[in-house]
Design an enzyme around this catalytic site. Structure first.
Site, short mmCIF file in Angstrom:
data_model
loop_
_atom_site.label_atom_id
_atom_site.label_comp_id
_atom_site.label_asym_id
_atom_site.label_seq_id
_atom_site.Cartn_x
_atom_site.Cartn_y
_atom_site.Cartn_z
N LYS A 1 30.91 13.12 -8.98
CA LYS A 1 29.95 12.63 -9.93
C LYS A 1 29.02 13.72 -10.22
CE LYS A 1 26.91 10.85 -11.21
NZ LYS A 1 26.06 11.50 -12.52
N PRO A 2 29.28 14.44 -11.25
CA PRO A 2 28.30 15.44 -12.00
C PRO A 2 27.12 14.66 -12.53
CG PRO A 2 30.22 15.45 -13.24
CD PRO A 2 30.40 14.21 -12.29
N ARG B 1 20.23 34.69 -1.35
CA ARG B 1 21.24 34.07 -0.56
C ARG B 1 22.60 34.77 -0.99
NH1 ARG B 1 22.83 28.11 -2.66
NH2 ARG B 1 24.31 28.30 -0.94
N GLU C 1 6.86 19.25 -6.89
CA GLU C 1 7.91 20.40 -7.22
C GLU C 1 7.71 20.05 -8.92
OE1 GLU C 1 12.04 19.32 -7.30
OE2 GLU C 1 12.55 21.17 -6.97
N GLU D 1 20.79 17.80 -0.13
CA GLU D 1 20.11 19.06 -0.50
C GLU D 1 19.12 18.57 -1.79
OE1 GLU D 1 20.48 21.76 1.20
OE2 GLU D 1 22.15 21.52 2.17
N SER E 1 17.21 15.34 -6.61
CA SER E 1 15.81 15.08 -6.35
C SER E 1 15.69 14.53 -5.07
CB SER E 1 15.27 14.24 -7.71
OG SER E 1 15.89 13.00 -7.52
N THR F 1 25.93 15.81 -7.86
CA THR F 1 25.58 17.13 -8.13
C THR F 1 24.50 17.02 -9.44
OG1 THR F 1 27.43 17.47 -9.71
CG2 THR F 1 27.31 18.48 -7.43
N PRO F 2 23.36 18.05 -9.40
CA PRO F 2 22.31 17.78 -10.22
C PRO F 2 22.65 18.76 -11.50
CG PRO F 2 22.08 19.65 -8.75
CD PRO F 2 23.18 19.07 -8.51
N PHE F 3 21.93 18.87 -12.49
CA PHE F 3 22.01 19.38 -13.72
C PHE F 3 21.58 20.91 -13.80
CE2 PHE F 3 17.18 18.55 -14.15
CZ PHE F 3 16.99 19.64 -14.35
N ARG G 1 15.36 26.08 -10.56
CA ARG G 1 16.22 26.14 -9.31
C ARG G 1 15.57 25.50 -8.20
NH1 ARG G 1 17.43 32.57 -8.51
NH2 ARG G 1 19.02 31.83 -6.93
N CYS G 2 16.21 25.23 -7.12
CA CYS G 2 15.50 24.33 -6.09
C CYS G 2 14.61 25.43 -5.40
CB CYS G 2 16.55 23.71 -5.21
SG CYS G 2 17.89 24.76 -4.56
N THR G 3 14.99 26.80 -5.48
CA THR G 3 14.58 27.69 -4.58
C THR G 3 13.55 28.71 -5.46
OG1 THR G 3 16.51 28.91 -4.62
CG2 THR G 3 16.01 27.86 -2.73
#
Ligand code: NAP
Length: 470
Positions: free
Chosen positions: A171-172, A433, A372, A244, A225, A145-147, A277-279
């Site tokens: 694995k964070p 969402r 991005e 994702e 990423s 996962t990402p930060f 945010r990714c979005t």
């Protein structure tokens, strides 16, 4: 906060310790005892050895208990998120609410039957049989996962996996590990059998890369990423891979748009969560006829997004993840300015704090348009008609989500059909969402395999088909 990684419920012993610092003032907010390659082996062995098999009711009860514990401890979680990520405390509070919903929906879904029945006597070739399906858990998942949402990204992997009974090695992000470990401890306390979850951090070549490649792991579920996602796709080998990845989402404002709605969505989409945010809205595309009117109101609105101490409840925009990220974003803005763009508001950086920044006259090929920019930047570009808007929107390598501001149904339908993205939200931000709706992108943003609680639960299972004479 002194914390450790966990191998199936057991705290790891190791001399190597990670210091987690506040991006705002650089104070040490916690430490984590790191894992080594041998802990990866132990975690895999414990998960595959297994233990008490969980019924649907067991899984429901654990997730529901976890939800209640999170409600009781939401301040502690929010403070930890804010301290280690620099996100404003109001955003961190909001995130605990979202994580609660993920646990709630996963608990609810865990009780539902997930099989299908096909009667076979429905064609001349058929006969009196029935075909059934059921879903079986995978042997083991690796979740990376990402930060940017230290709690919600993690719970979006763990809750669906645990809801279907698939053990996880998590694995964070090394930038925000404290919240992930708090959640791990909370899940153990909620009754999760220890073999079901290990949480490991450490050197990439000892932890993350071996997990990705290990043939005993059935699925790698990764959020992060594009560059790392593509590396994982190339090295994972013969297993399920969920990716994702990054986004470059547009908010497209048509000439008939309600301007107040457009301004509200542009500001919320660009600046919430420090634009990380990714979005998040990464490009504001405005019809040329209403550009001036939009900008006038948008600049006023941006002033409300005060930037400062993340712990202050009045702060709307905290830091980005670290000073290096803020410097990168500052350079992206400077480069666009050299190409003719104008900074209309913000742009000042102090350490990892970057003011919400409104930039106009940005060339269509500027870095901040094509790639991005993970921060509170709001580049404004114009288009002349819907064809131009669709072409401009589709012109980058990304395809995560999009928001459209219009009352014109013909426009709405064309965007829904023609944008090359995973989601189209009409009169909403791209990020809108609920936690159980299908979510995920295409092109460089992902392989088109959705997450969201319900879809992710499918990812963490195999379908078994069986048939019986009937
Ligand atoms: P990142 O640098 O790709 O890191 C994500 C995770 O991958 C971290 O846990 C990182 O560990 C790990 N990692 C690094 N190198 C690896 C390797 N070689 N093999 C396996 N794992 C490795 O991403 P980030 O900077 O944390 O997150 C921001 C990105 O995530 C943005 O692009 C954002 O758009 C994207 N994102 C996408 C979504 C979505 O749903 N589409 C949601 C949120 C964020 P370390 O911490 O040890 O480096």
């Amino acid at each position: 906060m002194t914390m450790t990684c966990y191998v199936a419920g057991t705290p790891v012993q190791n001399d190597a310790v990670l210091e987690v610092k506040s991006p705002y003032d650089n104070r040490v907010v916690g430490t984590v005892t790191l894992a080594t390659a041998s802990h990866v082996e132990q975690a895999i062995a414990a998960a595959l050895k297994g233990g008490k098999k969980l019924t649907r009711y067991d899984r429901f009860s654990i997730l529901d208990k976890a939800r209640h514990l999170l409600l009781e401890r939401k301040e502690r979680f929010a403070q930890t998120i804010s301290a280690e990520s620099g996100l404003a405390i109001r955003e961190a509070n909001y995130e605990t609410g979202r994580a609660h919903d993920v646990l709630l929906f996963a608990a609810m879904e865990s009780l539902k039957d997930d099989g299908q029945i096909f009667s076979c006597d429905i064609s001349p070739q058929g006969k009196a049989r029935k075909i059934f399906t059921l879903r079986e858990p995978l042997a083991l998942a690796a979740c990376i996962t990402p930060f940017n949402h230290p709690l919600n990204q993690v719970v979006h992997k763990l809750a669906p996996a645990l809801a279907v009974g698939t053990p996880v090695i998590l694995k964070p992000s090394e930038k925000t590990p404290l919240t992930a470990i708090l959640l791990t401890e909370l899940l153990y306390e909620a009754g999760l059998p220890h073999y079901m979850l290990s949480t490991l951090l450490g050197p990439t070549n000892e932890i993350a890369e071996p997990l990705v490649k290990d043939p005993r792991i059935d699925i790698v579920s990764f959020t992060g990423s594009v560059a790392v996602g593509k590396r994982i796709a190339a090295s994972a080998g013969y297993k399920k891979v969920i990716l994702e990845l990054g986004g470059n989402d547009p908010l497209i404002i048509m000439e008939d748009a309600d301007l107040d709605t457009a301004v509200h969505l542009a500001a919320e989409g660009s600046f919430r969560n420090s634009g990380q945010r990714c979005t998040a809205v990464k490009r504001i595309l405005v019809h040329e006829k209403i550009k001036d009117a939009f900008l006038e109101k948008f600049l006023q609105k941006t002033k409300e997004y005060t930037c400062g101490d993340p712990a202050d409840p009045e702060t709307r925009v905290g830091t980005v993840i670290d000073e290096a990220a803020a410097i990168y974003l500052e350079n992206v803005v400077n480069k666009a300015v050299q190409q003719g763009a104008k900074v209309l508001y913000g742009g000042k950086r102090t350490g990892a704090l970057l003011e919400p920044t409104v930039i106009t006259d940005v060339p269509r090929d500027a870095d901040m348009v094509m790639h991005e920019s993970f921060g509170p930047l709001a580049p404004v570009l114009t288009f002349k008609d819907i064809d131009d808007a669709i072409a401009l929107s589709n012109s980058t390598a990304y395809g995560l989500s999009s928001g459209i501001v219009t009352h014109n149904m013909d426009y709405a339908l064309r965007f829904i059909k023609e944008l090359k993205v995973g989601t189209v939200n009409i009169n909403e931000v791209p990020g809108y969402r609920i936690e159980s709706s299908p979510f995920g992108g295409i092109k460089d943003s992902g392989l088109g395999i959705k997450e969201g609680v319900i879809e992710a639960m499918k990812c963490f299972t195999y379908v078994k088909t069986f048939s019986l004479p009937w």
